[in-house]
Design a protein around this motif. Sequence first.
Motif, PDB file in Angstrom:
ATOM      1  N   UNK A 282     -45.549   1.321  17.346  1.00  0.00           N
ATOM      2  CA  UNK A 282     -45.859   2.287  16.288  1.00  0.00           C
ATOM      3  C   UNK A 282     -44.574   2.902  15.732  1.00  0.00           C
ATOM      4  N   UNK A 283     -43.650   3.251  16.607  1.00  0.00           N
ATOM      5  CA  UNK A 283     -42.363   3.787  16.171  1.00  0.00           C
ATOM      6  C   UNK A 283     -41.590   2.722  15.397  1.00  0.00           C
ATOM      7  N   UNK A 284     -41.590   1.512  15.888  1.00  0.00           N
ATOM      8  CA  UNK A 284     -40.903   0.424  15.191  1.00  0.00           C
ATOM      9  C   UNK A 284     -41.462   0.253  13.781  1.00  0.00           C
ATOM     10  N   UNK A 285     -42.780   0.300  13.654  1.00  0.00           N
ATOM     11  CA  UNK A 285     -43.405   0.153  12.334  1.00  0.00           C
ATOM     12  C   UNK A 285     -42.952   1.263  11.394  1.00  0.00           C
ATOM     13  N   UNK A 286     -42.961   2.498  11.873  1.00  0.00           N
ATOM     14  CA  UNK A 286     -42.570   3.625  11.030  1.00  0.00           C
ATOM     15  C   UNK A 286     -41.126   3.506  10.576  1.00  0.00           C
ATOM     16  N   UNK A 287     -40.246   3.081  11.469  1.00  0.00           N
ATOM     17  CA  UNK A 287     -38.840   2.937  11.112  1.00  0.00           C
ATOM     18  C   UNK A 287     -38.619   1.792  10.123  1.00  0.00           C
ATOM     19  N   UNK A 288     -39.498   0.803  10.152  1.00  0.00           N
ATOM     20  CA  UNK A 288     -39.357  -0.340   9.259  1.00  0.00           C
ATOM     21  C   UNK A 288     -40.075  -0.150   7.920  1.00  0.00           C
ATOM     22  N   UNK A 289     -40.919   0.895   7.811  1.00  0.00           N
ATOM     23  CA  UNK A 289     -41.760   1.037   6.613  1.00  0.00           C
ATOM     24  C   UNK A 289     -41.743   2.433   6.001  1.00  0.00           C
ATOM     25  N   UNK A 290     -40.877   3.315   6.454  1.00  0.00           N
ATOM     26  CA  UNK A 290     -40.855   4.688   5.968  1.00  0.00           C
ATOM     27  C   UNK A 290     -40.621   4.794   4.470  1.00  0.00           C
ATOM     28  N   UNK A 291     -39.967   3.827   3.884  1.00  0.00           N
ATOM     29  CA  UNK A 291     -39.585   3.873   2.475  1.00  0.00           C
ATOM     30  C   UNK A 291     -40.693   3.399   1.539  1.00  0.00           C
ATOM     31  N   UNK A 292     -41.838   3.012   2.060  1.00  0.00           N
ATOM     32  CA  UNK A 292     -42.940   2.517   1.215  1.00  0.00           C
ATOM     33  C   UNK A 292     -43.677   3.725   0.618  1.00  0.00           C
ATOM     34  N   UNK A 293     -43.206   4.133  -0.539  1.00  0.00           N
ATOM     35  CA  UNK A 293     -43.649   5.369  -1.185  1.00  0.00           C
ATOM     36  C   UNK A 293     -44.060   5.053  -2.627  1.00  0.00           C
ATOM     37  N   UNK A 294     -45.083   5.761  -3.101  1.00  0.00           N
ATOM     38  CA  UNK A 294     -45.550   5.565  -4.480  1.00  0.00           C
ATOM     39  C   UNK A 294     -45.828   6.919  -5.128  1.00  0.00           C
ATOM     40  N   UNK A 295     -45.921   6.888  -6.453  1.00  0.00           N
ATOM     41  CA  UNK A 295     -46.294   8.079  -7.210  1.00  0.00           C
ATOM     42  C   UNK A 295     -47.632   7.825  -7.879  1.00  0.00           C
ATOM     43  N   UNK A 296     -48.529   8.763  -7.733  1.00  0.00           N
ATOM     44  CA  UNK A 296     -49.865   8.601  -8.314  1.00  0.00           C
ATOM     45  C   UNK A 296     -50.341   9.952  -8.835  1.00  0.00           C
ATOM     46  N   UNK A 297     -50.476  10.044 -10.153  1.00  0.00           N
ATOM     47  CA  UNK A 297     -50.946  11.293 -10.741  1.00  0.00           C
ATOM     48  C   UNK A 297     -50.047  12.483 -10.485  1.00  0.00           C
ATOM     49  N   UNK A 298     -48.760  12.254 -10.467  1.00  0.00           N
ATOM     50  CA  UNK A 298     -47.808  13.341 -10.262  1.00  0.00           C
ATOM     51  C   UNK A 298     -47.566  13.685  -8.816  1.00  0.00           C
ATOM     52  N   UNK A 299     -48.199  12.986  -7.883  1.00  0.00           N
ATOM     53  CA  UNK A 299     -48.030  13.250  -6.461  1.00  0.00           C
ATOM     54  C   UNK A 299     -47.438  12.036  -5.780  1.00  0.00           C
ATOM     55  N   UNK A 300     -46.523  12.279  -4.857  1.00  0.00           N
ATOM     56  CA  UNK A 300     -45.879  11.206  -4.119  1.00  0.00           C
ATOM     57  C   UNK A 300     -46.546  11.059  -2.758  1.00  0.00           C
ATOM     58  N   UNK A 301     -46.769   9.784  -2.363  1.00  0.00           N
ATOM     59  CA  UNK A 301     -47.445   9.506  -1.099  1.00  0.00           C
ATOM     60  C   UNK A 301     -46.985   8.154  -0.572  1.00  0.00           C
TER      61      UNK A 301
END
Length: 309
Positions: A282-301
């Motif tokens: 789980x930690x490995x996944x988070x460290x490898x995927x933390x940058x997967x971010x999007x903007x939707x309707x003025x909010x970032x997630x």
Amino acid sequence: MMIPLSAGAAGNPTIEIINYSKTPTATVEKWTKAGAAKLSDWQADTLGVIWDLGGFVNDRFSPDHPFNTHKVILSSSELKALTGKIKSWIEASECNDDPYRAEENKRGYKDIAHWIEGGADVATAPNPCYDRRIVLLGKTPGQDEKTAQQIWLHEFYHAHSNYLTNYCVNPNDSERDQEETREKHESQRWFGEGTAQYFATMVKAELNGVKDPVSLMLKEAETSVKRDGRELYANLARNSAVALRLLIERGNIPNLEKDVMSGAVFHNCSWPDKWNRDISAEVEFAQENWFRIKKNGGKWSFTSAALKQ
């Protein structure tokens, strides 16, 4: 100025502020109290020390201390008073009765005095004793109040993380075993920095009425990715805080946000194993995927790919 905010006693810790900066002491008190209110085990007296620095001199303080050097603007009498108050506070702890800790404290104080007298832009959290913690901030001209607030709360969290490296090293162990313990904790520095940054971000948002600090955190992370890339260590504290947020939102580690904000994640010395990517998928996944971010309707997630189970 040194102001005690509560009466000191076992189980009734104090907060004291030494302020040689233009930031009002009441403001620093407010930051410190807000941080202390979050902790589930606030058992140590806190000395908060803040002072102003002058203009930038160079980016080399000393080989052992990677700070920038700034002009010293405190007078010689102010420097003497400041360092003297810190020394007296450290020496007042009962842990100085232990020869090992007393010697450690002498070396620690020597470093602190060297930083202050030499103009280091230091932001750190020495812990001279288990019942005595320090927050140090040499405030530079380029740091506005909110920047200083973020740094202060970050270092406050480090100060009150009960079992970081110092209190997990057994002085009776061999030098080799002591070094192995230090290396084990240092190898998981991402978690120490990420939790401190996350705590500071959330408390700062609360103090300033920011309604959606997570969206703002992810927006800043997206900007950082475009500038610096996806390497976690490109900005360790900020990026690790985002990886920590991803772990929280994925929901596979019960009570994670609560335990981070309360400092409970550092209530024993086993934490480096729990947050090691070589042990936790789980930690490995988070460290490898933390940058997967999007903007939707003025909010970032986070994207659905980052949140998928």
